[in-house]
Design a protein around this motif. Structure first.
Motif, short mmCIF file in Angstrom:
data_model
loop_
_atom_site.label_atom_id
_atom_site.label_comp_id
_atom_site.label_asym_id
_atom_site.label_seq_id
_atom_site.Cartn_x
_atom_site.Cartn_y
_atom_site.Cartn_z
N ALA A 36 0.86 -1.19 0.00
CA ALA A 36 0.00 0.00 0.00
C ALA A 36 0.89 1.23 0.00
O ALA A 36 1.72 1.43 0.89
CB ALA A 36 -0.90 -0.02 1.23
N LEU A 37 0.73 2.07 -1.02
CA LEU A 37 1.52 3.29 -1.12
C LEU A 37 0.79 4.48 -0.53
O LEU A 37 1.40 5.31 0.14
CB LEU A 37 1.85 3.59 -2.59
N ALA A 38 -0.50 4.56 -0.81
CA ALA A 38 -1.29 5.70 -0.33
C ALA A 38 -2.76 5.31 -0.28
O ALA A 38 -3.17 4.31 -0.86
CB ALA A 38 -1.10 6.89 -1.27
N GLN A 39 -3.52 6.13 0.42
CA GLN A 39 -4.96 5.90 0.52
C GLN A 39 -5.67 7.12 -0.06
O GLN A 39 -5.26 8.26 0.17
CB GLN A 39 -5.36 5.70 1.98
N ASN A 40 -6.73 6.87 -0.84
CA ASN A 40 -7.56 7.96 -1.32
C ASN A 40 -8.96 7.81 -0.74
O ASN A 40 -9.18 6.98 0.14
CB ASN A 40 -7.55 8.02 -2.85
N LYS A 41 -9.91 8.60 -1.21
CA LYS A 41 -11.26 8.59 -0.63
C LYS A 41 -11.95 7.24 -0.72
O LYS A 41 -12.69 6.83 0.17
CB LYS A 41 -12.14 9.63 -1.31
N THR A 42 -11.72 6.53 -1.82
CA THR A 42 -12.47 5.29 -2.05
C THR A 42 -11.66 4.01 -1.90
O THR A 42 -12.21 2.93 -1.96
CB THR A 42 -13.08 5.31 -3.46
N GLY A 43 -10.35 4.11 -1.73
CA GLY A 43 -9.56 2.89 -1.65
C GLY A 43 -8.09 3.16 -1.46
O GLY A 43 -7.70 4.11 -0.77
N PHE A 44 -7.27 2.34 -2.11
CA PHE A 44 -5.82 2.42 -1.93
C PHE A 44 -5.10 2.42 -3.26
O PHE A 44 -5.59 1.87 -4.25
CB PHE A 44 -5.31 1.21 -1.13
N ILE A 45 -3.91 3.00 -3.27
CA ILE A 45 -3.01 2.91 -4.40
C ILE A 45 -1.96 1.89 -3.99
O ILE A 45 -1.31 2.03 -2.95
CB ILE A 45 -2.35 4.27 -4.71
N LEU A 46 -1.84 0.83 -4.80
CA LEU A 46 -0.95 -0.29 -4.47
C LEU A 46 0.13 -0.43 -5.52
O LEU A 46 -0.04 -0.03 -6.67
CB LEU A 46 -1.76 -1.59 -4.41
N GLU A 47 1.24 -1.05 -5.11
CA GLU A 47 2.33 -1.36 -6.02
C GLU A 47 2.67 -2.83 -5.83
O GLU A 47 2.81 -3.31 -4.70
CB GLU A 47 3.54 -0.49 -5.70
N SER A 48 2.82 -3.55 -6.93
CA SER A 48 3.13 -4.98 -6.85
C SER A 48 4.55 -5.17 -6.31
O SER A 48 5.42 -4.33 -6.50
CB SER A 48 2.98 -5.65 -8.21
N LEU A 49 4.77 -6.29 -5.64
CA LEU A 49 6.09 -6.58 -5.08
C LEU A 49 6.97 -7.34 -6.06
O LEU A 49 8.10 -7.71 -5.73
CB LEU A 49 5.95 -7.39 -3.79
N ASP A 50 6.49 -7.57 -7.28
CA ASP A 50 7.32 -8.26 -8.26
C ASP A 50 8.23 -7.27 -8.98
O ASP A 50 8.25 -6.08 -8.66
CB ASP A 50 6.43 -9.03 -9.26
N ALA A 51 8.97 -7.73 -9.94
CA ALA A 51 9.96 -6.90 -10.63
C ALA A 51 9.32 -5.79 -11.47
O ALA A 51 9.93 -4.75 -11.70
CB ALA A 51 10.83 -7.78 -11.52
N GLN A 52 8.07 -5.98 -11.91
CA GLN A 52 7.42 -4.99 -12.76
C GLN A 52 6.98 -3.74 -12.00
O GLN A 52 6.78 -2.69 -12.59
CB GLN A 52 6.19 -5.58 -13.47
N LYS A 53 6.79 -3.85 -10.69
CA LYS A 53 6.35 -2.71 -9.85
C LYS A 53 5.09 -2.06 -10.43
O LYS A 53 4.96 -0.84 -10.49
CB LYS A 53 7.46 -1.66 -9.72
N THR A 54 4.13 -2.88 -10.83
CA THR A 54 2.86 -2.42 -11.39
C THR A 54 2.08 -1.64 -10.33
O THR A 54 2.01 -2.06 -9.18
CB THR A 54 2.01 -3.62 -11.86
N LYS A 55 1.51 -0.53 -10.74
CA LYS A 55 0.68 0.25 -9.81
C LYS A 55 -0.78 -0.06 -10.09
O LYS A 55 -1.18 -0.32 -11.22
CB LYS A 55 0.96 1.74 -9.99
N LEU A 56 -1.59 -0.05 -9.02
CA LEU A 56 -3.00 -0.42 -9.12
C LEU A 56 -3.79 0.43 -8.15
O LEU A 56 -3.38 0.63 -7.00
CB LEU A 56 -3.14 -1.91 -8.76
N VAL A 57 -4.91 0.96 -8.60
CA VAL A 57 -5.82 1.67 -7.72
C VAL A 57 -6.96 0.72 -7.41
O VAL A 57 -7.63 0.21 -8.31
CB VAL A 57 -6.36 2.96 -8.38
N VAL A 58 -7.18 0.45 -6.11
CA VAL A 58 -8.18 -0.51 -5.69
C VAL A 58 -9.30 0.23 -4.98
O VAL A 58 -9.07 0.98 -4.03
CB VAL A 58 -7.56 -1.56 -4.73
N ASN A 59 -10.52 0.00 -5.45
CA ASN A 59 -11.70 0.57 -4.83
C ASN A 59 -12.20 -0.42 -3.78
O ASN A 59 -12.47 -1.58 -4.11
CB ASN A 59 -12.76 0.82 -5.90
N LEU A 60 -12.33 0.01 -2.55
CA LEU A 60 -12.73 -0.90 -1.48
C LEU A 60 -14.17 -1.41 -1.59
O LEU A 60 -14.53 -2.38 -0.95
CB LEU A 60 -12.51 -0.25 -0.11
N SER A 61 -14.97 -0.76 -2.40
CA SER A 61 -16.34 -1.24 -2.58
C SER A 61 -16.41 -2.42 -3.54
O SER A 61 -17.38 -3.17 -3.55
CB SER A 61 -17.25 -0.11 -3.06
#
Length: 143
Positions: A18-43
């Motif tokens: 978890a990198l940061a939290q926004n109003k609706t969820g979290f901004i995540l970064e994968s732990l693999d070599a690609q370091k893919t970023k993902l915005v996850v909505n908690l709903s």
């Protein structure tokens, strides 16, 4: 072992930080070599923090962090793609009090694959704040 901020996302392979939290969820970064970023909505997605996950035990539930600590000192785990019998035998060695009826081979595969992702990361070998606090208190009383 400091797994704070490391999560598993339902429907997504691997582990995420978890990198940061926004109003609706979290901004995540994968732990693999690609370091893919993902915005996850908690709903719409479920997150499971690794430092809060437990495994069914015969008497009490077993903390995932405790199982990882045991895995550090144990023999090298089998490949996560090994057959269920091999995985179960290994898991009996590291978590002998797990409930064999409630803990499935797929759960054991996840634990082993998560361990293989985490074992070489610096967070995996650093102490958490709660582990550091007692030693600091001991040092103060020793003076």
């Amino acid at each position: 072992m400091n797994l704070h901020g490391i999560v598993a996302v339902s429907g997504k392979p691997g582990l995420w930080k978890a990198l940061a939290q926004n109003k609706t969820g979290f901004i995540l970064e994968s732990l693999d070599a690609q370091k893919t970023k993902l915005v996850v909505n908690l709903s719409t997605a479920k997150l499971a923090a690794l430092d809060e996950i437990t495994i069914f035990g015969e008497d009490d539930d077993l903390k995932l962090t405790d199982i990882f600590e045991t895995m550090k000192g144990a023999v090298t785990p089998p490949d996560a793609k090994a057959d269920g019998k091999t995985l179960r035998e290994y898991f009996r060695g590291i978590a002998p009090t797990h409930d064999e009826e409630k803990v499935y081979s797929s759960d054991i595969k996840k634990v082993i694959s998560w361990y293989s992702i985490l074992k070489d990361r610096p967070e995996f070998n650093e102490a958490t704040a709660s582990e550091e606090a007692p030693s600091a208190a001991t040092e103060e009383t020793a003076e």
